[in-house]
Structures are given as structure tokens and as C-alpha cells.
Write an enzyme that holds these catalytic residues in place. Structure first.
Site, short mmCIF file in Angstrom:
data_model
loop_
_atom_site.label_atom_id
_atom_site.label_comp_id
_atom_site.label_asym_id
_atom_site.label_seq_id
_atom_site.Cartn_x
_atom_site.Cartn_y
_atom_site.Cartn_z
N CYS A 129 24.79 29.42 38.86
CA CYS A 129 24.97 29.89 37.59
C CYS A 129 24.54 29.29 36.48
CB CYS A 129 26.62 30.26 37.26
SG CYS A 129 26.76 31.11 35.81
N CYS A 146 26.73 36.76 35.18
CA CYS A 146 28.07 36.20 35.90
C CYS A 146 28.09 36.87 37.30
CB CYS A 146 29.39 36.71 34.91
SG CYS A 146 30.89 36.17 35.82
N GLN A 176 45.40 42.76 44.48
CA GLN A 176 44.90 41.48 44.86
C GLN A 176 43.51 41.59 44.40
OE1 GLN A 176 45.79 38.84 46.57
NE2 GLN A 176 47.80 39.18 47.18
N GLU A 215 60.77 42.79 44.92
CA GLU A 215 59.87 42.46 43.84
C GLU A 215 60.49 42.36 42.57
OE1 GLU A 215 56.76 41.41 43.56
OE2 GLU A 215 56.80 41.82 41.25
N CYS A 256 49.82 30.52 47.75
CA CYS A 256 48.77 30.27 46.89
C CYS A 256 48.77 28.92 46.65
CB CYS A 256 48.41 31.33 46.09
SG CYS A 256 49.90 31.35 44.79
#
Ligand code: SAH
Length: 493
Positions: A90, A199, A323, A373, A449
Site C-alpha cells: 500500500c 485501501c 468478528q 456477556e 487476543c
């Protein structure tokens, strides 16, 4: 012949001083590091972190921060490039915050991610002896581009009255319209936006949409948001696409509801981008530059898009959590399901379950799933998705794990045979880890993560209860970034 500079010593690391150094290792958050040993045995050695450099690079850098045992330096110049470097695809790479690792070849990105995951676990004192430690699961070559581009199903492009010019835009000598930009932020500068003409994160289509919508709204003379002065009309264009259907959503976030303007843009989209299946207008009159707002108007289409995860279809609203890399998320879930070693009579708890995607994914293999949650809307989405897919063995509970994950919850919903946990970056609260140790489920799958908080939590868990690490799988959900996802399977010893 130039004189070889003497090796650095800790006293060279003064704030504001320019130094030359060779990076040796990948470090956290996409930085690389060099070690500066102390010249005498008693003295303190230092680690110097440089963002944007790669192990093997010899660089000139300016010391910006010096703390106990480490310093941070800003990259000024690469004197001798590392063999790990490749040409970024890019043209906005140097300035954009989108994908900071394009200058490292993909196999080396994966090696770096695997190393981060494993070193976090071993540094926390966890025993991986006998565990099935798998090589990182990278993005596949799906479209000839290595599968490492065009992987995001959601992008938020910002409008800004403060355009950031790249070095090459400045060098071109062209006249630029500095007070309008539609694109992505410069890292760490929320007021500065690059006017992106390309992009590679979502799709060629979405990049084209950005360019044409920019032309249209500029032609209409609608004003972009000014971060410092808190004025303007246009704030964000969020684009959602689907990996498994042709659904496409445009969500224009504006400060006001101006129906005539939105009608004009709807007409433009219908004529030039008939692929858009739904168009919504979110009103955010607040100061925070986010795609959430006080109202959402559906202009045309159903106001949601559909995508699939495994066998199940999800309806995704403009403000719903889903996600962002559908294909890699499915592969991650498949690993979690495998590590969970599910049996038909199992009761599974899916903790930090978001919109219930993991719950649904494992539901066909077990007796029952209980999802927990924090975000009420996500729980409502999870319930709706279960209903729409005819899944009847999943229940969802809304609330904070710290308050909810107590004996009362277990009494009400039954003892778990398997826990699947997928907490946010900060990991789990120590009390939650304590509760898990107390509960002693036979199998635990920890999806994370953030390898550091994962390692910390697992070390804490092993202190309190005898769990063996059976398997580790790093997964790359975000190629060209330093982010890594890691799945660890544990069993009660
Ligand atoms: N497993 C889901 C989402 C994981 S992201 C998926 O794969 O899509 C982590 C989730 O934890 C987020 O949805 C976040 O809202 C939730 N969360 C964060 N803190 C929490 C808490 N204290 N209690 C319960 N959930 C929490």
C-alpha cells in the site's frame, strides 16, 4: 572508510540523543528491540524499543523515553535494512495506522506472532512440555493476494476537516484541498485523517465506494467533522460486507438528521452502487468520534446484513458486534471446538460470549450451552440468532462476569463440563479466575487476543487448580498488524 561506531552503553540512552543500533528481536505491540548490555557486571543492562523497525535492521533513532531498564526510541532512518523487509503493497503504508506490518513478509509475521504467544506462556512459568503446540494458523490464499488482504468485513472511514498529507503528496507539489478527508487515521492522531484513494483491507469495491462517495458529498458541499472545533455534518462512513452472502451495508454517521440530504445520497448509491443492500444513517451529535449514536434511521433495505459462521446465519445490525475477519474466526472457532473435546452430554459455558457466535458454533455437539456477556444488545442478538437458526439448547445471560459468575449462576444453569472463555484484552478478573479454579470444570478452552493476559490468567489458574496445558494454537485474524489470537486447551489433571 568510516569508523565503526563503538557499541552502545546505557549512558548513551539520554532523552533527545540520536543513536545507532541493530534490532535483534520482535517485541510487543509491533515494536522491535535491541539490547544494550551494561559494560560492567553490576550495572544495569537496557532494552531499547523502536517502533517501525524490524529485527536485523541497523537504524538511527532518537531516544524519547528512558525508564528503569528500558528506553524507547523513534525511528529516524534505516541504515541497513533487515532481510525480513519486503516492499509494502500500500502506498499509504508509511503514514496510515491501518496495517503497520506490511513491511515484513507474511511467513515472518506469522513466526513473530507464534513467538509472542509462546514466549508469553513460558515467561509466565507455564509448562508446555507434552502440549500439542501447533504452528500459527495464517490466512489462506483465497484470492491470489495471499488471503492476507481484503479480510475485514467492516471498515469505518472517517470524515475530517483536517486532512493529513503523506510525504509523497507533499513532495508531488500538487495543490491539495486540506480541509476535507475521507479515510483512515494517522496512528495516534485522531484529528488527522488520510484521504485514502486505495485501501486493501476490505475490498476493491469498498475502496471505490469511498472514492465515489467522497466526490459526491464534496460536490454537495456537505461539511466534514472538525475534531477540535466540534462542528461539521459528516462523521464516519462505516461499510459492512459479508463473507458468505452478497449483502452490503453503508452506515453514514452524521451529526444531524437531514432527510433531504440522506435521500440525495440514497439516490446516488442506488444509481452507482446497486450492490448496497441496505443504507442507514446514524446520528451522533456527541463529541466522541464513533459510529454509535443516539439514533439510527434505516434509509433503505432491512437495516441489517446477513453473514454465516459455520452452519449458522447471523443478522448483523450497524451497531452490532461481529468478528471482523469471518473466515479466520470460523477457523479459530473450529480449533476451540476441537480443543474442547466435546461430548453429547456436555454442559458448556461460553464466557464473554459477545453475540453468541461460539455458543452456536459448538451447540450441535453438546447437551447445552450457557453464554455470559456484558453487553445487553449483544445478548439480545445472540438470542435472536439462536431462534432464527432453530437452535434451542443455548441460553444467554447478560451481565458482568465479576458479579454473575458465582455459585447462584451455576445452581441455576448447571455445572459446566467445559468452559470456553474469550475475554477482552485485559483478560479475566482475578476473582473470576478464582471462581473457575473453585469450579474445576474438566476442560477449559481459553481464546485470547492478548497473549500476556492469557498467560497471566493461566498461571494464576494453575496456582489454584491442577490443570495441564494440552494444546496451543496461535491464529492470525489480522494479517499485517501485530495482533495475534491464541487458543489454549487445558484439562484437569
Ligand atoms: N466470544 C465472542 C466475543 C469475544 S470479545 C466472539 O467470538 O465473537 C469479548 C467480549 O467480552 C465482548 O463481547 C465484551 O463485551 C465482553 N465483556 C467484556 N467485559 C466483560 C465482563 N466483565 N463480563 C462479561 N462480558 C464482558
Amino acid at each position: 572508510m568510516t569508523e565503526t561506531p563503538r557499541p552502545l552503553v546505557p549512558s548513551d540512552l539520554k532523552r533527545g540523543r540520536d543513536i545507532e543500533l541493530t534490532l535483534t528481536d520482535f517485541a510487543d505491540r509491533g515494536k522491535s528491540l535491541a539490547r544494550v548490555p551494561s559494560p560492567d557486571k553490576e550495572g544495569r543492562g537496557y532494552v531499547v524499543f523502536v517502533a517501525g523497525a524490524v529485527p536485523g535492521d541497523r537504524v538511527r533513532a532518537r531516544v524519547q523515553k528512558r525508564k528503569k531498564g528500558f528506553a524507547e526510541a523513534r525511528l529516524l532512518e534505516v541504515l541497513e535494512p533487515s532481510d525480513l523487509r519486503v516492499q509494502p503493497r500500500c502506498e499509504y503504508f508509511d503514514a496510515c495506522g491501518g496495517c503497520k506490518w506490511q513491511h515484513v513478509g507474511y511467513p515472518d509475521q506469522l513466526a513473530m506472532k507464534a513467538e509472542q504467544t509462546l514466549s508469553a506462556l513460558t515467561r509466565a512459568g507455564l509448562d508446555l512440555e507434552g502440549a500439542d503446540v501447533r504452528p500459527p494458523l495464517g490466512a489462506d490464499d483465497r484470492d491470489g493476494s495471499g488471503g492476507t488482504y481484503f479480510y475485514r468485513n467492516k471498515m469505518e472511514f472517517s470524515f475530517s476537516a483536517q486532512r493529513w498529507l503523506t510525504d509523497w503528496e507533499i513532495a508531488s507539489g500538487e495543490e491539495f484541498d486540506n480541509d476535507f478527508a475521507l479515510g483512515l487515521h494517522v496512528p495516534g492522531r485522531f484529528d488527522k485523517v488520510l484521504d485514502l484513494k486505495a485501501c486493501y483491507l476490505q475490498s476493491e469495491w469498498s475502496a471505490r465506494l469511498v472514492n465515489r462517495v467522497r466526490d459526491f458529498v464534496k460536490g454537495q458541499q456537505w461539511t466534514p467533522w472538525h475534531t477540535r472545533e466540534h462542528r461539521g455534518y459528516l462523521r464516519i462512513m462505516a461499510v459492512r460486507t459479508s463473507a458468505h452472502t452478497d449483502d452490503k451495508m453503508v452506515n453514514l454517521v452524521t451529526t444531524h438528521h437531514l432527510p433531504e440530504r440522506i435521500k440525495a445520497l440514497a439516490g446516488f448509491l442506488k444509481a452507482e452502487f446497486p450492490e448496497v443492500t441496505t443504507f442507514v444513517n446514524t446520528i451522533n451529535s456527541g463529541v466522541a468520534q464513533t459510529a454509535f449514536g443516539e439514533a439510527v434511521h434505516t434509509v433503505f433495505g432491512p437495516g441489517v446484513i446477513r453473514d454465516k459462521m459455520g452452519e449458522h446465519t447471523f443478522e448483523i445490525a450497524s451497531n452490532a458486534f461481529f468478528q471482523t475477519n469471518t473466515v479466520q474466526a470460523e477457523r479459530l472457532y473450529a480449533v476451540a471446538k476441537e480443543f474442547a473435546n466435546l461430548k453429547p452430554a456436555d454442559v458448556v459455558y461460553d464466557l464473554y460470549c459477545g453475540a453468541g457466535t461460539i455458543s452456536l458454533f459448538v451447540s450441535d455437539a453438546v447437551e447445552r450451552v450457557v453464554g455470559v456477556e456484558l453487553v445487553e444488545e449483544a445478548v439480545q442478538n445472540a438470542r435472536a440468532s439462536a431462534r432464527a437458526n432453530g437452535v434451542t439448547n443455548c441460553e444467554f445471560v447478560a451481565g458482568d462476569m465479576l458479579e454473575l459468575f458465582r455459585p447462584e449462576l451455576i445452581e441455576e444453569h448447571g455445572r459446566p463440563d467445559v468452559l470456553i472463555v474469550d475475554p477482552p484484552r485485559a483478560g479475566m478478573h482475578p476473582k473470576v479466575v478464582g471462581q473457575i479454579a473453585h469450579l474445576r470444570p474438566e476442560r477449559i478452552v481459553y481464546v485470547s487476543c492478548n497473549p500476556h493476559t492469557q498467560a497471566r490468567d493461566l498461571a494464576m489458574l494453575q496456582e489454584a487448580a491442577a490443570y495441564t496445558i494440552e494444546a496451543v494454537q496461535p491464529v492470525d485474524m489480522f494479517p499485517h498488524t501485530h495482533h495475534v489470537e491464541s487458543v489454549v486447551g487445558l484439562r484437569l489433571a
